[in-house]
Design a protein around this motif. Structure first.
Motif, PDB file in Angstrom:
ATOM      1  N   ASN A  26       2.990 110.860  49.238  1.00  0.00           N
ATOM      2  CA  ASN A  26       4.138 109.966  49.387  1.00  0.00           C
ATOM      3  C   ASN A  26       5.379 110.577  48.730  1.00  0.00           C
ATOM      4  N   GLY A  27       5.637 111.849  49.065  1.00  0.00           N
ATOM      5  CA  GLY A  27       6.850 112.508  48.579  1.00  0.00           C
ATOM      6  C   GLY A  27       7.769 112.826  49.748  1.00  0.00           C
ATOM      7  N   ASN A  28       8.881 113.483  49.443  1.00  0.00           N
ATOM      8  CA  ASN A  28       9.858 113.781  50.495  1.00  0.00           C
ATOM      9  C   ASN A  28       9.363 114.819  51.492  1.00  0.00           C
ATOM     10  N   VAL A  29       8.439 115.678  51.068  1.00  0.00           N
ATOM     11  CA  VAL A  29       7.911 116.654  52.031  1.00  0.00           C
ATOM     12  C   VAL A  29       7.130 115.914  53.125  1.00  0.00           C
ATOM     13  N   ASP A  39       9.634 114.496  55.449  1.00  0.00           N
ATOM     14  CA  ASP A  39      10.225 115.529  56.329  1.00  0.00           C
ATOM     15  C   ASP A  39       9.317 115.776  57.534  1.00  0.00           C
ATOM     16  N   ARG A  46      -1.740 107.545  47.600  1.00  0.00           N
ATOM     17  CA  ARG A  46      -2.919 107.099  46.827  1.00  0.00           C
ATOM     18  C   ARG A  46      -2.534 105.990  45.848  1.00  0.00           C
ATOM     19  N   ARG A  47      -1.210 105.868  45.585  1.00  0.00           N
ATOM     20  CA  ARG A  47      -0.751 104.731  44.775  1.00  0.00           C
ATOM     21  C   ARG A  47       0.112 103.827  45.649  1.00  0.00           C
ATOM     22  N   SER A  75       7.263 108.762  45.579  1.00  0.00           N
ATOM     23  CA  SER A  75       8.410 109.556  45.108  1.00  0.00           C
ATOM     24  C   SER A  75       9.401 109.841  46.233  1.00  0.00           C
ATOM     25  N   GLU A  87      16.079 109.398  52.598  1.00  0.00           N
ATOM     26  CA  GLU A  87      15.075 109.988  53.489  1.00  0.00           C
ATOM     27  C   GLU A  87      14.181 108.906  54.091  1.00  0.00           C
ATOM     28  N   ALA A 124       0.311 116.869  51.965  1.00  0.00           N
ATOM     29  CA  ALA A 124       1.655 117.125  51.407  1.00  0.00           C
ATOM     30  C   ALA A 124       1.619 116.661  49.957  1.00  0.00           C
ATOM     31  N   ILE A 125       0.818 117.357  49.157  1.00  0.00           N
ATOM     32  CA  ILE A 125       0.520 116.877  47.798  1.00  0.00           C
ATOM     33  C   ILE A 125       1.021 117.842  46.726  1.00  0.00           C
ATOM     34  N   TRP A 164      11.127 126.153  40.078  1.00  0.00           N
ATOM     35  CA  TRP A 164       9.812 125.545  40.318  1.00  0.00           C
ATOM     36  C   TRP A 164       8.676 126.337  39.678  1.00  0.00           C
ATOM     37  N   PRO A 205       6.755 122.051  40.951  1.00  0.00           N
ATOM     38  CA  PRO A 205       7.547 121.795  42.160  1.00  0.00           C
ATOM     39  C   PRO A 205       8.192 120.415  42.175  1.00  0.00           C
ATOM     40  N   GLY A 245      12.020 118.232  41.999  1.00  0.00           N
ATOM     41  CA  GLY A 245      13.472 118.209  41.909  1.00  0.00           C
ATOM     42  C   GLY A 245      14.129 118.877  43.087  1.00  0.00           C
ATOM     43  N   VAL A 246      15.262 118.320  43.467  1.00  0.00           N
ATOM     44  CA  VAL A 246      16.024 118.853  44.597  1.00  0.00           C
ATOM     45  C   VAL A 246      16.882 120.018  44.092  1.00  0.00           C
TER      46      VAL A 246
END
Ligand code: NAP
Length: 444
Positions: free
Chosen positions: A149-152, A155, A193-194, A200, A205, A315-316, A351, A356, A358-359
């Motif tokens: 559940n991240g920005n990747v 995308d 998973r949460r 995040s 996005e 995407a973890i 990174w 890994p 932060g933008v």
């Protein structure tokens, strides 16, 4: 020391920011920026989504850094293959490692090696035309599960969800355009998973899905709390609150009304941890276990369920990859360091220093801090006997390595933008994606 020789390994945002900061403070510095690829800018070229062209504008600033007097770009030179870490340390007063985090973290569940299962790094490298990911040729099926559940994850879901028209003005490579247009995707599952509060995602996005022509955004309202817990730190409360608003709006749309006829269904699934991937040769189903969040951690419930998934993308997150001799923290997957110091004369930023997260602007702050550290350490060094470029150029020549310099990158850039103009459909560049093509363009 007023004329130090500095090597930066990795020409991504962190490396360019360090070079820029050192160049400003030490006018007589000589900086060599190495990259294993013939092209600079790291994730700006190879990671940032091809439909987020605004984020890529930062490359213009990095171009200016690489074009400065005293700065050399040495593309197509891999440390550990063409030159060793020990040789770099012998040649330069300062070595800065900014190689990012290129390797996918593994899911660590049965079925991960089935056909149709990919890490996000491999998948993103493929659609962004990075030469070593170019041949992935992923099997994209009707039901795609994206874990994380991240920005990747967002995308990847967005690019799969967009129509060819919505992708027209992106710099998505032709091979991926063709594959996406032909893919029979009907369902995309975004799996956390949460819960939604812990995701995040950034709100901009997350909101983009509401604007996509063919995507129905589906969220079970029962999975969404009415409000964000008061106990969260302010920053997280603000972000989670905005995300929750977007998710509530998606949930309110439901499957009927304007969403009923949309051919592609994006399912947000929270509180579900991946257990195993089933299939005979090729992925077919993903087995998940329901979770609840306790003190910020996912706690397993023992209750499982299954979704169809003939493509699974993890995407973890990512790990850095060390080259021989580089002190490395295996547990965290980063270069071993203390606030950016690795060993005498060696530093790290970005990174590969802190993991890994932060933008691009977050890496600027980190790089500036490491540059300050280097400057303060250099102030205590009086004389330098290192040979810098002279020593390294001799070694590369001896080994028949022909670096791609800044002028070579400009030739690649010109070839790619010219090819886009020929296509004439608004794409900003048509990337060269294979090493021989890139080297031929650079060395014409
Ligand atoms: P991320 O934000 O750290 O998200 C990783 C996700 O994977 C989290 O939801 C995490 O869950 C989950 N995860 C980790 N291990 C797992 C496991 N074993 N099983 C199931 N789920 C697991 O990482 P990312 O999406 O790769 O992004 C990396 C960085 O790049 C982030 O800072 C991101 O913001 C940035 N980025 C930004 C943009 C943009 O601004 N447009 C685009 C792409 C990337 P937990 O939270 O429970 O650990």
């Amino acid at each position: 020391m007023s004329h130090p020789h500095i090597a930066i390994v990795g020409a991504g945002p962190s490396g360019c920011y360090v070079a820029d900061a050192l160049g400003r403070k030490l006018p007589a510095v000589r900086i060599d920026i190495f990259d294993r690829l013939p092209t600079p800018f790291g994730l700006v070229r190879g990671g940032v989504a091809p439909d987020h062209q605004g984020t890529k504008n930062i490359a213009r600033q990095f171009e200016r850094t690489l074009g400065k007097d005293g700065v050399r770009f040495l593309g197509n030179v891999a440390v550990g293959r063409d030159i060793s870490y020990e040789e770099l340390k012998a040649a330069y007063d300062v070595v800065v490692i900014t190689t990012g985090a290129l390797a996918d973290r593994r899911l660590g569940i049965p079925g991960e090696d089935l056909d149709g299962v990919y890490g996000s790094g491999a998948f993103v490298s493929w659609y962004n035309g990075i030469p070593d990911g170019r041949e992935l040729d992923p099997k994209i099926g009707a039901s795609v599960a994206i874990i994380g559940n991240g920005n990747v994850a967002l995308d990847i879901a967005r690019l799969l969800g967009k129509t060819p028209e919505e992708l027209a003005a992106s710099d998505l490579c032709t091979h991926a355009r063709v594959a996406f247009a032909a893919a029979p995707v009907r369902d995309i599952w975004l799996i956390g998973r949460r819960g939604p509060v812990e995701a995040s995602f950034t709100t901009a996005e997350l909101s983009e899905f509401g604007e996509l022509a063919r995507v129905a955004t589906l969220v079970d309202p029962a999975q969404l709390p009415a409000a964000v817990p008061e106990t969260l730190p302010d920053e997280q409360k603000k972000l989670a609150g905005k995300n929750l608003d977007v998710l509530h709006a998606y949930a309110a749309k439901g499957e009927q009304g304007e969403q009923a006829d949309r051919p592609l269904r994006l399912h947000f699934v929270f509180n579900a941890a991946p257990l195993k991937i089933l299939g005979e040769g090729r992925a077919r189903e993903l087995v998940l276990e329901k979770t609840r969040v306790d003190n910020g951690r996912a706690v397993m419930s023992g209750e499982t369920f299954t979704i169809p998934a003939d493509t699974v993308i993890g995407a973890i997150g990512y790990r850095s990859t060390p080259f021989p001799g580089l002190p490395f923290d295996e547990a965290r997957g980063i270069v071993a360091n203390d606030q950016g110091r690795v060993e005498p004369g060696v530093y790290t930023a970005g990174w590969c220093k802190r993991g890994p997260q932060g933008v691009v602007p977050a890496n600027r702050a980190d790089s500036l801090a490491v540059a300050e550290l280097i400057l303060s350490d250099l102030a205590n060094v009086t004389s330098g006997a290192k040979q810098g470029a002279v020593a390294v150029d001799a070694l590369l020549q001896l080994r028949g390595v022909q670096p791609v310099d800044f002028a070579g990158w400009q030739k690649i850039n010109a070839a790619e933008t010219a090819a886009a103009q020929t296509a004439g459909d608004g794409r900003p560049r048509e990337k060269l994606t294979r090493l021989p093509e890139l080297l031929a363009a650079a060395h014409t």
